[in-house]
Design a protein around this motif. Structure first.
Motif, short mmCIF file in Angstrom:
data_model
loop_
_atom_site.label_atom_id
_atom_site.label_comp_id
_atom_site.label_asym_id
_atom_site.label_seq_id
_atom_site.Cartn_x
_atom_site.Cartn_y
_atom_site.Cartn_z
N GLY A 44 0.79 -1.22 0.00
CA GLY A 44 0.00 0.00 0.00
C GLY A 44 0.83 1.28 0.00
O GLY A 44 0.30 2.36 -0.20
N HIS A 45 2.13 1.18 0.22
CA HIS A 45 2.99 2.36 0.25
C HIS A 45 3.47 2.72 -1.15
O HIS A 45 3.37 1.94 -2.08
N THR A 46 4.02 3.91 -1.26
CA THR A 46 4.56 4.40 -2.53
C THR A 46 6.08 4.42 -2.45
O THR A 46 6.65 4.85 -1.46
N ALA A 47 6.72 3.94 -3.49
CA ALA A 47 8.18 3.95 -3.60
C ALA A 47 8.55 4.78 -4.82
O ALA A 47 7.80 4.85 -5.79
N LYS A 95 6.93 7.40 -9.54
CA LYS A 95 6.32 7.05 -8.25
C LYS A 95 5.48 5.80 -8.47
O LYS A 95 4.62 5.77 -9.36
N VAL A 96 5.74 4.77 -7.67
CA VAL A 96 5.03 3.50 -7.82
C VAL A 96 4.28 3.22 -6.52
O VAL A 96 4.89 3.10 -5.46
N THR A 97 2.95 3.12 -6.62
CA THR A 97 2.12 2.80 -5.46
C THR A 97 1.74 1.33 -5.55
O THR A 97 1.17 0.89 -6.55
N LEU A 98 2.06 0.59 -4.50
CA LEU A 98 1.81 -0.86 -4.49
C LEU A 98 0.42 -1.17 -3.96
O LEU A 98 -0.13 -0.40 -3.17
N PRO A 99 -0.15 -2.29 -4.37
CA PRO A 99 -1.48 -2.68 -3.88
C PRO A 99 -1.46 -2.92 -2.37
O PRO A 99 -0.43 -3.26 -1.79
N SER A 100 -2.61 -2.75 -1.73
CA SER A 100 -2.70 -2.93 -0.28
C SER A 100 -2.51 -4.39 0.13
O SER A 100 -2.19 -4.67 1.27
N ASP A 101 -2.71 -5.32 -0.80
CA ASP A 101 -2.53 -6.73 -0.48
C ASP A 101 -1.24 -7.29 -1.08
O ASP A 101 -1.07 -8.51 -1.21
#
Length: 181
Positions: A44-47, A95-101
């Protein structure tokens, strides 16, 4: 005896001078690598993925593709495959936002339309409920462990013993020469 010592020193010097040339003989790929600002993050975080200047051709169109255990849910603008242009100096920031799961390893790969350069970066994702000590090990310096366990003092002692040995050989050769004259 002195001729043998000088010959050995000349061969050693030649090898030391040839080593950098051998290292440069490898053809390294063009462009610089792209890296994430973190190596491990939570779901769920952004890298931020940063490509240094010169990675891409200036203004080049780059196609970015994300893959992972839930790659279709990665947010890079609106979808998992997305195209954008690099900056004039060949750099890029994504900016890459990952899924919460998300869990596991996610790879983001960029391909330059003009240069054909391909650059990949991976990111390890821990579940959103993982504690911060799981992500950032307090005992770690943040640097890679190269496996070297030799103490610095032992290198100095070894070097000192080598110098003493060389001086002893030179003195013995000189004494032998003085006695024979």
């Amino acid at each position: 005896m002195l001729k043998k010592i000088l010959a050995a020193a000349a061969v050693t010097a030649a090898l030391l001078l040839a080593a950098p040339a051998a290292a440069n003989a490898v053809s390294y790929p063009s462009g610089a690598p792209c890296t994430f600002d973190v190596s491990v993050t939570q779901a769920g975080h952004t890298a931020t993925l940063t490509c240094v200047p010169g990675t891409w051709a200036g203004g080049e169109s780059i196609t970015w593709v994300g893959s992972g255990s839930n790659g279709s849910a990665i947010v890079m603008a609106s979808s998992v495959t997305f195209t954008k242009h690099s900056n004039a100096d060949g750099s890029d920031v994504l900016k890459v936002t990952l899924p919460s799961d998300a869990t596991g390893v996610y790879t983001i790969t960029g391909t330059g339309a003009t240069s054909g350069h391909v650059c990949s970066a991976s990111l390890t994702v821990t579940p959103a409920d993982a504690t911060s000590s799981t992500i950032n090990d307090p005992g770690s310096s943040g640097l890679a462990d190269t496996g070297s366990v030799i103490a610095e003092w032992s290198i100095w002692v070894g070097g000192g013993l080598l110098v003493i040995g060389l001086v002893s050989v030179a003195v013995a050769a000189w004494m032998r020469k003085v006695r024979s004259s």
